[in-house]
Design a protein around this motif. Sequence first.
Motif, PDB file in Angstrom:
ATOM      1  N   LYS A  48       0.822  -1.210   0.000  1.00  0.00           N
ATOM      2  CA  LYS A  48       0.000   0.000   0.000  1.00  0.00           C
ATOM      3  C   LYS A  48       0.862   1.268   0.000  1.00  0.00           C
ATOM      4  O   LYS A  48       1.986   1.267   0.474  1.00  0.00           O
ATOM      5  CB  LYS A  48      -0.909   0.012   1.245  1.00  0.00           C
ATOM      6  CG  LYS A  48      -1.871  -1.168   1.304  1.00  0.00           C
ATOM      7  CD  LYS A  48      -2.906  -1.093   0.195  1.00  0.00           C
ATOM      8  CE  LYS A  48      -3.989  -2.132   0.313  1.00  0.00           C
ATOM      9  NZ  LYS A  48      -3.561  -3.450  -0.167  1.00  0.00           N
ATOM     10  N   GLU A  49       0.247   2.343  -0.518  1.00  0.00           N
ATOM     11  CA  GLU A  49       0.921   3.632  -0.517  1.00  0.00           C
ATOM     12  C   GLU A  49       0.281   4.501   0.551  1.00  0.00           C
ATOM     13  O   GLU A  49      -0.830   5.008   0.372  1.00  0.00           O
ATOM     14  CB  GLU A  49       0.814   4.299  -1.889  1.00  0.00           C
ATOM     15  CG  GLU A  49       1.597   5.600  -1.939  1.00  0.00           C
ATOM     16  CD  GLU A  49       1.845   6.063  -3.364  1.00  0.00           C
ATOM     17  OE1 GLU A  49       1.123   5.608  -4.270  1.00  0.00           O
ATOM     18  OE2 GLU A  49       2.772   6.869  -3.557  1.00  0.00           O
ATOM     19  N   GLY A  50       0.975   4.643   1.670  1.00  0.00           N
ATOM     20  CA  GLY A  50       0.424   5.445   2.758  1.00  0.00           C
ATOM     21  C   GLY A  50       0.989   6.849   2.790  1.00  0.00           C
ATOM     22  O   GLY A  50       0.283   7.801   3.127  1.00  0.00           O
ATOM     23  N   CYS A  51       2.269   6.997   2.459  1.00  0.00           N
ATOM     24  CA  CYS A  51       2.902   8.306   2.631  1.00  0.00           C
ATOM     25  C   CYS A  51       3.816   8.704   1.475  1.00  0.00           C
ATOM     26  O   CYS A  51       4.076   9.874   1.269  1.00  0.00           O
ATOM     27  CB  CYS A  51       3.703   8.317   3.923  1.00  0.00           C
ATOM     28  SG  CYS A  51       5.152   7.214   3.880  1.00  0.00           S
ATOM     29  N   SER A  52       4.379   7.736   0.783  1.00  0.00           N
ATOM     30  CA  SER A  52       5.328   7.972  -0.327  1.00  0.00           C
ATOM     31  C   SER A  52       6.633   8.613   0.142  1.00  0.00           C
ATOM     32  O   SER A  52       7.363   9.170  -0.683  1.00  0.00           O
ATOM     33  CB  SER A  52       4.727   8.870  -1.417  1.00  0.00           C
ATOM     34  OG  SER A  52       3.468   8.410  -1.774  1.00  0.00           O
ATOM     35  N   GLY A 104       8.603   7.089   2.997  1.00  0.00           N
ATOM     36  CA  GLY A 104       9.386   6.224   3.878  1.00  0.00           C
ATOM     37  C   GLY A 104       9.003   6.300   5.339  1.00  0.00           C
ATOM     38  O   GLY A 104       9.748   5.841   6.194  1.00  0.00           O
ATOM     39  N   ASP A 105       7.830   6.855   5.636  1.00  0.00           N
ATOM     40  CA  ASP A 105       7.474   7.070   7.038  1.00  0.00           C
ATOM     41  C   ASP A 105       6.465   6.082   7.608  1.00  0.00           C
ATOM     42  O   ASP A 105       6.324   5.989   8.823  1.00  0.00           O
ATOM     43  CB  ASP A 105       6.895   8.484   7.204  1.00  0.00           C
ATOM     44  CG  ASP A 105       7.938   9.542   6.946  1.00  0.00           C
ATOM     45  OD1 ASP A 105       9.044   9.428   7.487  1.00  0.00           O
ATOM     46  OD2 ASP A 105       7.649  10.485   6.181  1.00  0.00           O
ATOM     47  N   CYS A 106       5.717   5.370   6.752  1.00  0.00           N
ATOM     48  CA  CYS A 106       4.596   4.581   7.293  1.00  0.00           C
ATOM     49  C   CYS A 106       4.781   3.068   7.214  1.00  0.00           C
ATOM     50  O   CYS A 106       4.137   2.331   7.942  1.00  0.00           O
ATOM     51  CB  CYS A 106       3.295   4.967   6.601  1.00  0.00           C
ATOM     52  SG  CYS A 106       3.104   4.289   4.930  1.00  0.00           S
ATOM     53  N   GLY A 107       5.624   2.591   6.309  1.00  0.00           N
ATOM     54  CA  GLY A 107       5.877   1.150   6.205  1.00  0.00           C
ATOM     55  C   GLY A 107       4.808   0.355   5.487  1.00  0.00           C
ATOM     56  O   GLY A 107       4.936  -0.861   5.342  1.00  0.00           O
ATOM     57  N   ALA A 108       3.759   1.013   4.994  1.00  0.00           N
ATOM     58  CA  ALA A 108       2.676   0.271   4.338  1.00  0.00           C
ATOM     59  C   ALA A 108       3.126  -0.372   3.029  1.00  0.00           C
ATOM     60  O   ALA A 108       2.476  -1.294   2.532  1.00  0.00           O
ATOM     61  CB  ALA A 108       1.489   1.202   4.080  1.00  0.00           C
ATOM     62  N   CYS A 109       4.212   0.106   2.485  1.00  0.00           N
ATOM     63  CA  CYS A 109       4.707  -0.378   1.188  1.00  0.00           C
ATOM     64  C   CYS A 109       5.843  -1.385   1.347  1.00  0.00           C
ATOM     65  O   CYS A 109       6.537  -1.688   0.369  1.00  0.00           O
ATOM     66  CB  CYS A 109       5.215   0.810   0.378  1.00  0.00           C
ATOM     67  SG  CYS A 109       6.632   1.577   1.204  1.00  0.00           S
ATOM     68  N   CYS A 129       8.338   2.429  -1.750  1.00  0.00           N
ATOM     69  CA  CYS A 129       8.092   3.791  -2.247  1.00  0.00           C
ATOM     70  C   CYS A 129       9.382   4.580  -2.367  1.00  0.00           C
ATOM     71  O   CYS A 129       9.396   5.642  -2.987  1.00  0.00           O
ATOM     72  CB  CYS A 129       7.110   4.535  -1.339  1.00  0.00           C
ATOM     73  SG  CYS A 129       7.781   4.995   0.273  1.00  0.00           S
TER      74      CYS A 129
HETATM   75  S1  FES Z   1       4.242   4.457   1.418  1.00  0.00           S
HETATM   76 FE1  FES Z   1       4.751   5.007   3.475  1.00  0.00          FE
HETATM   77  S2  FES Z   1       6.773   4.204   3.727  1.00  0.00           S
HETATM   78 FE2  FES Z   1       6.290   3.838   1.654  1.00  0.00          FE
END
Ligand code: FES
Length: 160
Positions: free
Chosen positions: A39-43, A45-50, A62
Amino acid sequence: MSKHHVSTTINGEPTEFLCEPQLTLLDVLRDELRLTGSKEGCSSGDCGACSVTVDGRLVCSCLMLAVEAEGKSIQTVEGMAKGHDLHPLQQKFLEHAALQCGFCTPGVLVASKALLERNPDPTETEVRYWLAGNLCRCTGYDKIVRAVMDAAAEMRGATP
Ligand code: FES
Ligand code: FES
């Protein structure tokens, strides 16, 4: 813009794709290869969803250009289950209800698998520290941590 040809391995399958040089690995996984588990949460590097692994190393897809996948072995959440057999982590996440909206879950699962491959018997503190880069807005983390600890015990063959 000219496209680059990339040969890589994704979840054990040799995979080739064409991509523009500015595209991220996450862009290509989701939009070209239709592997939409990441998933794309922040683009940023802050959320880890990707989260995916690249040659066994946990990375934010991302933050990686798709062309950098050349010759690498990528593992995504889609590679965790074997047919209808869930990975023990996936099964324990279900049993512990360790997800609500599920947006963070693929990244948490990939990161947890990477942890257990390095450290099959982590302490709770080690699990929390390892997963510090995976943000979850829903669960409060306790159920996630319990599910990871339980999966680790099962994978070690330990009785709870
Ligand atoms: S989309 Fe959040 S760290 Fe990559
Ligand atoms: S379950 Fe919703 S963000 Fe984690």
